[in-house]
Design a protein around this motif. Structure first.
Motif, mmCIF file in Angstrom:
data_model
loop_
_atom_site.group_PDB
_atom_site.id
_atom_site.type_symbol
_atom_site.label_atom_id
_atom_site.label_comp_id
_atom_site.label_asym_id
_atom_site.label_seq_id
_atom_site.Cartn_x
_atom_site.Cartn_y
_atom_site.Cartn_z
ATOM 1 N N HIS A 35 0.819 -1.213 0.000
ATOM 2 C CA HIS A 35 0.000 0.000 0.000
ATOM 3 C C HIS A 35 0.857 1.270 0.000
ATOM 4 C CE1 HIS A 35 -3.894 1.932 0.421
ATOM 5 N NE2 HIS A 35 -3.416 2.709 1.393
ATOM 6 N N ILE A 36 2.055 1.204 0.587
ATOM 7 C CA ILE A 36 2.917 2.394 0.604
ATOM 8 C C ILE A 36 4.104 2.234 -0.343
ATOM 9 C CG2 ILE A 36 2.279 3.003 2.973
ATOM 10 C CD1 ILE A 36 5.032 1.919 3.860
ATOM 11 N N ALA A 37 4.000 1.236 -1.235
ATOM 12 C CA ALA A 37 5.064 0.977 -2.218
ATOM 13 C C ALA A 37 6.410 0.770 -1.521
ATOM 14 C CB ALA A 37 5.149 2.126 -3.228
ATOM 15 N N GLY A 38 6.369 0.006 -0.440
ATOM 16 C CA GLY A 38 7.592 -0.293 0.293
ATOM 17 C C GLY A 38 7.802 -1.792 0.363
ATOM 18 N N SER A 39 8.656 -2.206 1.260
ATOM 19 C CA SER A 39 8.947 -3.624 1.427
ATOM 20 C C SER A 39 8.383 -4.127 2.755
ATOM 21 C CB SER A 39 10.455 -3.865 1.401
ATOM 22 O OG SER A 39 11.063 -3.259 2.529
ATOM 23 N N LYS A 40 8.229 -5.433 2.835
ATOM 24 C CA LYS A 40 7.784 -6.043 4.083
ATOM 25 C C LYS A 40 8.791 -5.754 5.198
ATOM 26 C CE LYS A 40 6.483 -10.537 6.065
ATOM 27 N NZ LYS A 40 6.329 -11.991 5.776
#
Length: 292
Positions: A35-40
């Motif tokens: 959702h925030i275009a990041g990584s786990k």
């Protein structure tokens, strides 16, 4: 990354809140990361306080988690902005101790502080004379300059309830008030200070009678901190001889809240406590010689 390369108490509070909202929404970390275009891994570091989420990411995550309360948005976004904010205490040598700095951060940020003290006068209620007596009674008595620095720092801390307007509730066991102090002057000044502070609108001071042995042994000393409009605590702290321990799990919060309410119920009311303090003050000898 939080200042100093370690989680700050603010980054941990922010991360813990975001984790609880994610779990309540029954979403995993990968959903949040996408959702925030990041990584786990980034979500994991945010939730453990290793890194601080940006205010924009906080807003996106709360929207994903279905949070509707705008006050929650305001509080958590502000927490993200303040995560690395430096307080007045950074100029004091004891602020180099990360645990103590974390404790003062909680104290400074809190909107409601509750404390139970069966042995010592609560820190925010101690007079300069009482603080100095405690320090001088330590295993290694500090030099006069160190005592003055510590006393000045404690004066700054007292502003949390004297000027900051935080609500403050303290329950102390009767011997804390009645047991002889290092000098009659220290005792009298401390009682006079308590009498004044107990009349503040934002302060509730209650004495637990000596006879309430069972209530007094429900728990050792602790301090609870709340940070929003609601009184629910978000952190509990208590000292050991060499360190400060922080507890932030919801079950622990609920248990300490329960114990504190039991203590308040068993204690004298604030009005009765004020009368008790005045009686104790009136009963003190006029001098050390009169006490002999």
């Amino acid at each position: 990354m939080p200042a100093g390369g370690r989680p700050t108490v603010r980054s941990r509070r922010l991360g813990g809140a975001l984790r609880r909202y994610r779990e309540a929404a029954k979403l995993d970390q990968q959903h949040a990361a996408d959702h925030i275009a990041g990584s786990k891994a980034k979500i994991s570091r945010i939730e453990t306080g290793q890194v601080t989420a940006r205010p924009g990411d906080v807003r996106l995550l709360l929207e994903l988690y279905g949070v509707e309360d705008r006050e929650v948005y305001r509080q958590l976004e502000q927490l993200a902005r303040d995560s690395n904010k430096r307080g007045w205490w950074v100029n004091y040598p004891w602020a180099l101790d990360p645990q103590y700095a974390d404790y003062i951060t909680l104290e400074s940020d809190a909107t409601y502080i509750r404390t139970w003290q069966p042995l010592f006068m609560p820190g925010l209620l101690q007079t300069d004379g009482y603080i100095q007596a405690l320090l001088e009674a330590g295993v290694t008595a500090p030099e006069a300059e160190a005592i003055e620095r510590a006393t000045t720092g404690r004066r700054e801390r007292r502003k949390a309830i004297e000027e900051g307007g935080a609500r403050y509730a303290a329950v102390v066991w009767e011997p804390v008030i009645t047991a002889p102090m290092p000098s009659m002057e220290v005792h009298r000044d401390q009682l006079m200070h308590l009498t004044d502070v107990a009349q503040r609108r934002n302060v509730s001071l209650q004495v637990l009678p000596l006879s309430e042995w069972q209530a007094a042994h429900r728990a050792s000393h602790f301090v609870m901190f709340s940070f929003g409009a609601e009184p629910a605590p978000e952190a509990v702290a208590f000292d050991s001889t060499t360190s400060t321990i922080f507890v932030e799990e919801l079950e622990d919060m609920a248990k300490h809240s329960e114990i504190f309410e039991e203590l308040r119920s068993a204690a004298l009311t604030p009005t009765q406590t004020l009368s008790f303090l005045r009686d104790q003050l009136a009963g003190l000898p006029d001098s050390e010689k009169d006490a002999e």
